[in-house]
Design an enzyme around this catalytic site. Structure first.
Site, mmCIF file in Angstrom:
data_model
loop_
_atom_site.group_PDB
_atom_site.id
_atom_site.type_symbol
_atom_site.label_atom_id
_atom_site.label_comp_id
_atom_site.label_asym_id
_atom_site.label_seq_id
_atom_site.Cartn_x
_atom_site.Cartn_y
_atom_site.Cartn_z
ATOM 1 N N LYS A 175 0.837 -1.215 0.000
ATOM 2 C CA LYS A 175 0.000 0.000 0.000
ATOM 3 C C LYS A 175 0.867 1.259 0.000
ATOM 4 O O LYS A 175 0.647 2.164 -0.798
ATOM 5 C CB LYS A 175 -0.932 0.012 1.232
ATOM 6 C CG LYS A 175 -1.858 -1.198 1.320
ATOM 7 C CD LYS A 175 -2.776 -1.142 2.523
ATOM 8 C CE LYS A 175 -2.066 -1.203 3.854
ATOM 9 N NZ LYS A 175 -1.418 -2.515 4.138
ATOM 10 N N ARG A 185 -9.892 0.448 8.923
ATOM 11 C CA ARG A 185 -9.426 -0.913 9.181
ATOM 12 C C ARG A 185 -10.441 -1.693 10.001
ATOM 13 O O ARG A 185 -10.211 -2.871 10.281
ATOM 14 C CB ARG A 185 -8.129 -0.845 9.986
ATOM 15 C CG ARG A 185 -6.860 -1.124 9.221
ATOM 16 C CD ARG A 185 -5.719 -0.989 10.224
ATOM 17 N NE ARG A 185 -4.503 -1.623 9.836
ATOM 18 C CZ ARG A 185 -3.490 -1.024 9.213
ATOM 19 N NH1 ARG A 185 -3.586 0.231 8.858
ATOM 20 N NH2 ARG A 185 -2.388 -1.679 8.951
ATOM 21 N N ARG A 194 11.401 -5.615 5.076
ATOM 22 C CA ARG A 194 11.146 -4.177 4.845
ATOM 23 C C ARG A 194 12.125 -3.307 5.632
ATOM 24 O O ARG A 194 12.373 -3.522 6.794
ATOM 25 C CB ARG A 194 9.718 -3.832 5.250
ATOM 26 C CG ARG A 194 9.453 -2.317 5.206
ATOM 27 C CD ARG A 194 7.999 -1.962 5.188
ATOM 28 N NE ARG A 194 7.219 -2.556 6.246
ATOM 29 C CZ ARG A 194 5.874 -2.528 6.271
ATOM 30 N NH1 ARG A 194 5.204 -1.949 5.284
ATOM 31 N NH2 ARG A 194 5.225 -3.095 7.262
ATOM 32 N N ARG A 200 11.057 -1.185 11.132
ATOM 33 C CA ARG A 200 9.966 -0.906 12.068
ATOM 34 C C ARG A 200 9.952 -1.898 13.222
ATOM 35 O O ARG A 200 10.224 -3.067 13.018
ATOM 36 C CB ARG A 200 8.623 -0.950 11.321
ATOM 37 C CG ARG A 200 8.312 0.329 10.596
ATOM 38 C CD ARG A 200 7.145 0.208 9.658
ATOM 39 N NE ARG A 200 5.984 -0.486 10.199
ATOM 40 C CZ ARG A 200 4.840 -0.615 9.550
ATOM 41 N NH1 ARG A 200 4.704 -0.104 8.327
ATOM 42 N NH2 ARG A 200 3.835 -1.251 10.097
ATOM 43 N N ARG A 238 -0.748 -9.055 13.146
ATOM 44 C CA ARG A 238 -1.361 -8.074 12.234
ATOM 45 C C ARG A 238 -2.182 -8.764 11.149
ATOM 46 O O ARG A 238 -3.249 -8.273 10.750
ATOM 47 C CB ARG A 238 -0.273 -7.192 11.618
ATOM 48 C CG ARG A 238 0.209 -6.142 12.628
ATOM 49 C CD ARG A 238 1.646 -5.735 12.393
ATOM 50 N NE ARG A 238 1.872 -5.074 11.126
ATOM 51 C CZ ARG A 238 3.063 -4.986 10.540
ATOM 52 N NH1 ARG A 238 4.121 -5.526 11.088
ATOM 53 N NH2 ARG A 238 3.186 -4.332 9.406
HETATM 54 P P1 ADP Z 1 2.168 -1.871 3.183
HETATM 55 O O1 ADP Z 1 2.154 -0.346 3.186
HETATM 56 O O2 ADP Z 1 0.960 -2.455 2.529
HETATM 57 O O3 ADP Z 1 2.433 -2.440 4.547
HETATM 58 P P2 ADP Z 1 4.758 -1.629 1.788
HETATM 59 O O4 ADP Z 1 4.508 -0.780 0.596
HETATM 60 O O5 ADP Z 1 5.483 -1.000 2.934
HETATM 61 O O6 ADP Z 1 3.389 -2.319 2.277
HETATM 62 O O7 ADP Z 1 5.552 -2.931 1.296
HETATM 63 C C1 ADP Z 1 5.968 -3.944 2.220
HETATM 64 C C2 ADP Z 1 7.355 -4.464 1.797
HETATM 65 O O8 ADP Z 1 7.218 -5.180 0.567
HETATM 66 C C3 ADP Z 1 8.387 -3.364 1.547
HETATM 67 O O9 ADP Z 1 9.650 -3.823 1.958
HETATM 68 C C4 ADP Z 1 8.322 -3.149 0.031
HETATM 69 O O10 ADP Z 1 9.579 -2.706 -0.505
HETATM 70 C C5 ADP Z 1 7.985 -4.545 -0.476
HETATM 71 N N1 ADP Z 1 7.127 -4.518 -1.675
HETATM 72 C C6 ADP Z 1 6.188 -3.585 -2.018
HETATM 73 N N2 ADP Z 1 5.607 -3.909 -3.202
HETATM 74 C C7 ADP Z 1 6.170 -5.089 -3.586
HETATM 75 C C8 ADP Z 1 5.998 -5.946 -4.727
HETATM 76 N N3 ADP Z 1 5.107 -5.665 -5.707
HETATM 77 N N4 ADP Z 1 6.757 -7.069 -4.778
HETATM 78 C C9 ADP Z 1 7.654 -7.370 -3.803
HETATM 79 N N5 ADP Z 1 7.865 -6.596 -2.717
HETATM 80 C C10 ADP Z 1 7.146 -5.478 -2.613
HETATM 81 P P1 ADP Z 2 0.917 -2.161 7.652
HETATM 82 O O1 ADP Z 2 2.223 -2.035 7.005
HETATM 83 O O2 ADP Z 2 0.793 -3.360 8.556
HETATM 84 O O3 ADP Z 2 -0.268 -2.050 6.767
HETATM 85 P P2 ADP Z 2 0.543 0.449 8.975
HETATM 86 O O4 ADP Z 2 1.782 1.266 8.882
HETATM 87 O O5 ADP Z 2 -0.613 0.834 8.160
HETATM 88 O O6 ADP Z 2 0.933 -1.077 8.759
HETATM 89 O O7 ADP Z 2 0.081 0.363 10.497
HETATM 90 C C1 ADP Z 2 0.981 0.022 11.526
HETATM 91 C C2 ADP Z 2 0.231 -0.137 12.828
HETATM 92 O O8 ADP Z 2 -0.414 1.109 13.173
HETATM 93 C C3 ADP Z 2 -0.918 -1.153 12.824
HETATM 94 O O9 ADP Z 2 -0.464 -2.496 13.084
HETATM 95 C C4 ADP Z 2 -1.797 -0.623 13.954
HETATM 96 O O10 ADP Z 2 -1.252 -0.920 15.230
HETATM 97 C C5 ADP Z 2 -1.683 0.882 13.748
HETATM 98 N N1 ADP Z 2 -2.716 1.408 12.832
HETATM 99 C C6 ADP Z 2 -2.526 1.988 11.609
HETATM 100 N N2 ADP Z 2 -3.697 2.341 11.045
HETATM 101 C C7 ADP Z 2 -4.660 1.970 11.931
HETATM 102 C C8 ADP Z 2 -6.079 2.036 11.926
HETATM 103 N N3 ADP Z 2 -6.771 2.566 10.884
HETATM 104 N N4 ADP Z 2 -6.751 1.552 13.015
HETATM 105 C C9 ADP Z 2 -6.100 1.013 14.061
HETATM 106 N N5 ADP Z 2 -4.761 0.915 14.124
HETATM 107 C C10 ADP Z 2 -4.036 1.374 13.074
#
Ligand code: ADP
Ligand code: ADP
Length: 209
Positions: free
Chosen positions: A13, A88, A127, A155, A166
């Site tokens: 995302k 969420r 990541r 993180r 999660r």
């Molecule tokens: P989210 O915001 O949904 O948690 P991220 O964008 O931070 O996800 O991506 C999670 C991890 O996966 C990061 O280390 C990112 O570089 C990697 N990643 C993102 N998109 C892809 C993809 N299409 N294929 C493989 N790895 C990816």
């Molecule tokens: P991910 O890469 O797992 O999608 P985010 O960076 O979006 O993670 O979120 C990290 C953490 O922040 C979540 O595991 C949760 O603890 C908290 N968080 C983020 N967005 C929300 C939300 N909309 N509601 C509740 N907790 C949240």
């Protein structure tokens, strides 16, 4: 364009949002980033959120809802926004719906990035992000350029244990809100597996169609 990016942790995302905001010229609103900034600053909101985040649990709705509703009321969201990681839970989706309705606007699209659980742990544990720019890397799938090793951070919740928690929360709390957007006719399912460029092309095609 008012849109939401939804998907399991590590679905990509944040990666896709960073690419898409330039195209659409709208702010990227990541609740995870906002909460992490609050934790770093040591604000009351950050203190309330820290423990939940470390454990991979959701921060309580009353904390997150107020934060987002305040953010999307700001001037820079007048023409749209990209929500990443919110809503969420069912109460969050209902609160967003109420706030948009009260403002006389509606969502244009909800993009669901689909990635199987089996691929998630590797994405999460590999990541890393740049401490200053926030740029997201992956040790294997999107390796950081040489020479910035001392600028990379992991993180606290990107451990296998927190990742499993999660994922469970995603399936029990977040996945059930998806059909609501389907019933509104604005849900776009996108395969999140493949190179980030390929996924971006799919998202853009889904938004155009
Ligand atoms: P989210 O915001 O949904 O948690 P991220 O964008 O931070 O996800 O991506 C999670 C991890 O996966 C990061 O280390 C990112 O570089 C990697 N990643 C993102 N998109 C892809 C993809 N299409 N294929 C493989 N790895 C990816
Ligand atoms: P991910 O890469 O797992 O999608 P985010 O960076 O979006 O993670 O979120 C990290 C953490 O922040 C979540 O595991 C949760 O603890 C908290 N968080 C983020 N967005 C929300 C939300 N909309 N509601 C509740 N907790 C949240």
């Amino acid at each position: 364009m008012r849109m939401i990016l939804v998907g399991p942790p590590g679905a990509g995302k944040g990666t896709q949002a960073a690419r898409l905001v330039d195209t659409y010229g709208i702010p990227h609103i990541s609740t995870g980033d906002m909460l992490r900034a609050a934790v770093k600053e040591g604000t009351a909101l950050g203190l309330a959120a820290d423990d939940f985040m470390r454990k991979g649990l959701l921060v309580p709705d009353e904390v997150v809802i107020g934060m987002v509703i305040e953010r999307i009321a700001k001037d820079d969201c007048a023409k749209g926004f990209m929500l990443d990681g919110f809503p969420r839970t069912q109460p969050q989706a209902a609160a967003l719906d109420d706030a948009l309705r009260a403002a006389g606007v509606s969502l244009d699209a909800v993009v669901l990035l689909e990635v199987d659980d089996a691929l998630i742990v590797e994405r999460i544990t590999g990541r890393r992000s740049h401490v200053d720019t926030g740029e997201i890397y992956h040790l294997k799938f999107n390796p950081p350029p040489a020479g910035i090793e001392d600028k990379l951070v992991q993180r606290k919740d990107d451990t296998e244990e927190a990742c499993v928690a999660r994922l469970q929360k995603y399936h029990s709390e977040t996945a059930p809100i998806v059909p609501f957007y389907g019933s509104l006719g604005i849900l776009r399912r996108v395969d999140g597996v493949g190179a980030p460029d390929a996924v971006q092309a799919r998202v853009q095609a889904a938004l155009a169609g």
